[in-house]
Design a protein around this motif. Structure first.
Motif, PDB file in Angstrom:
ATOM      1  N   ARG A 125      -8.668  -0.791   4.105  1.00  0.00           N
ATOM      2  CA  ARG A 125      -7.476  -0.052   3.675  1.00  0.00           C
ATOM      3  C   ARG A 125      -7.309  -0.063   2.166  1.00  0.00           C
ATOM      4  N   ILE A 126      -7.766  -1.126   1.531  1.00  0.00           N
ATOM      5  CA  ILE A 126      -7.642  -1.205   0.072  1.00  0.00           C
ATOM      6  C   ILE A 126      -8.872  -0.602  -0.604  1.00  0.00           C
ATOM      7  N   PHE A 127     -10.051  -0.912  -0.057  1.00  0.00           N
ATOM      8  CA  PHE A 127     -11.327  -0.465  -0.643  1.00  0.00           C
ATOM      9  C   PHE A 127     -12.035   0.453   0.356  1.00  0.00           C
ATOM     10  N   PRO A 128     -11.574   1.684   0.557  1.00  0.00           N
ATOM     11  CA  PRO A 128     -12.190   2.525   1.590  1.00  0.00           C
ATOM     12  C   PRO A 128     -13.641   2.844   1.249  1.00  0.00           C
ATOM     13  N   ALA A 129     -14.496   2.812   2.282  1.00  0.00           N
ATOM     14  CA  ALA A 129     -15.900   3.152   2.060  1.00  0.00           C
ATOM     15  C   ALA A 129     -15.999   4.597   1.591  1.00  0.00           C
ATOM     16  N   PRO A 130     -16.870   4.876   0.619  1.00  0.00           N
ATOM     17  CA  PRO A 130     -17.002   6.255   0.126  1.00  0.00           C
ATOM     18  C   PRO A 130     -17.370   7.228   1.234  1.00  0.00           C
ATOM     19  N   SER A 131     -18.001   6.704   2.297  1.00  0.00           N
ATOM     20  CA  SER A 131     -18.426   7.584   3.376  1.00  0.00           C
ATOM     21  C   SER A 131     -17.293   7.907   4.346  1.00  0.00           C
TER      22      SER A 131
ATOM     23  N   LEU B  39       0.826  -1.206   0.000  1.00  0.00           N
ATOM     24  CA  LEU B  39       0.000   0.000   0.000  1.00  0.00           C
ATOM     25  C   LEU B  39       0.858   1.253   0.000  1.00  0.00           C
ATOM     26  N   PRO B  40       0.515   2.214  -0.826  1.00  0.00           N
ATOM     27  CA  PRO B  40       1.238   3.485  -0.783  1.00  0.00           C
ATOM     28  C   PRO B  40       1.085   4.132   0.585  1.00  0.00           C
ATOM     29  N   GLN B  41       2.128   4.752   1.035  1.00  0.00           N
ATOM     30  CA  GLN B  41       2.075   5.458   2.302  1.00  0.00           C
ATOM     31  C   GLN B  41       2.628   6.855   2.085  1.00  0.00           C
ATOM     32  N   VAL B  42       2.058   7.797   2.772  1.00  0.00           N
ATOM     33  CA  VAL B  42       2.543   9.164   2.630  1.00  0.00           C
ATOM     34  C   VAL B  42       3.961   9.269   3.173  1.00  0.00           C
ATOM     35  N   GLU B  43       4.216   8.604   4.276  1.00  0.00           N
ATOM     36  CA  GLU B  43       5.547   8.610   4.856  1.00  0.00           C
ATOM     37  C   GLU B  43       5.993   7.178   5.066  1.00  0.00           C
TER      38      GLU B  43
END
Ligand SMILES: [Zn+2]
Length: 233
Positions: A198-204, A34-38
């Protein structure tokens, strides 16, 4: 760049192999993919130029792995070719009876405007077919279908194979298809609910535009739109 990618992909492969025995739950593999900002490994990667393409490589059809719908629009950055090839090789190993992956537009040789797309200008976006029924993809074009017709396992394995490269920034797909694939991963124990989120975040979810990988967009009922990262060197 090549040596960096090989090194990075080796690390990811080792990480996945080590975690594969610890099912259910993807553990360290998910953290690496998963991409991470840091933090590692994405700090070595960066966003790519997105308006033009230099040093592009043409994806050449390999009937055992993938079919290329439009060779003139199958030019991508080397990282794109690497990502697609690695993912297709993994799919051929995981699902040997499934159809070869259908690859739609990437970019023109020098990038720039590509008819019918807002993006696809820098060799970093690709349209990839979905699996229907029992591992079937139409051979020459994408097809329309409802979520109930998806081959959920094959589509999840395709997404996982692409994430496995560590090069995927974002995947766009219609929410109805996302919901079906996400529910399958939880139902079968392939992912915990937290991992799936984490992979498929809920749109909400509050920061859905900033987190996760697979997001809804319109006009994506029959294919995945995949954007990659670039090596920073
Ligand atoms: Zn696209």
């Amino acid at each position: 760049m090549r040596s960096f990618l090989t090194w990075a992909l080796c690390l990811l492969t080792v990480g996945y192999s080590a975690s594969a025995a610890a099912q259910p739950g993807m553990g360290p593999w998910l953290d690496q993919a998963l991409p991470q900002v840091e933090g590692e490994p994405i700090q070595s990667l960066k966003a790519c130029p997105d308006q033009s393409l230099t040093g592009g490589v043409q994806l050449v059809e390999r009937p055992e792995l993938f079919r290329v719908m439009s060779p003139d629009a199958a030019w991508g950055r080397p990282e794109m070719i690497e990502m697609l090839t690695k993912a297709a090789e993994e799919m051929a190993w995981l699902k040997p009876d499934a159809d070869p992956i259908v690859i739609g537009d990437i970019s023109h040789r020098w990038g720039g405007v590509l008819s019918g797309h807002k993006s696809h200008r820098g060799g970093i976006d690709v349209d990839v077919g979905l699996y229907w029924g029992n591992g079937e993809m139409l051979k020459t074009s994408f097809r329309q279908g409802s979520p109930s017709e998806l081959d959920l396992e094959a589509n999840w394995l395709l997404i996982r194979s692409m994430l496995d490269t560590g090069l995927v920034e974002r995947i766009l797909l219609d929410q109805s298809n996302i919901n079906a694939i996400k529910a399958w991963t939880i139902r079968t124990g392939e992912l915990s609910e937290e991992e799936a989120e984490r992979i498929f975040p809920a749109p909400s979810s509050r920061r859905w535009t900033m987190t996760g990988i697979v997001h809804h967009t319109v006009n994506h009922r029959e294919h995945l739109h995949v954007r990659i990262f670039c090596a920073s060197s």
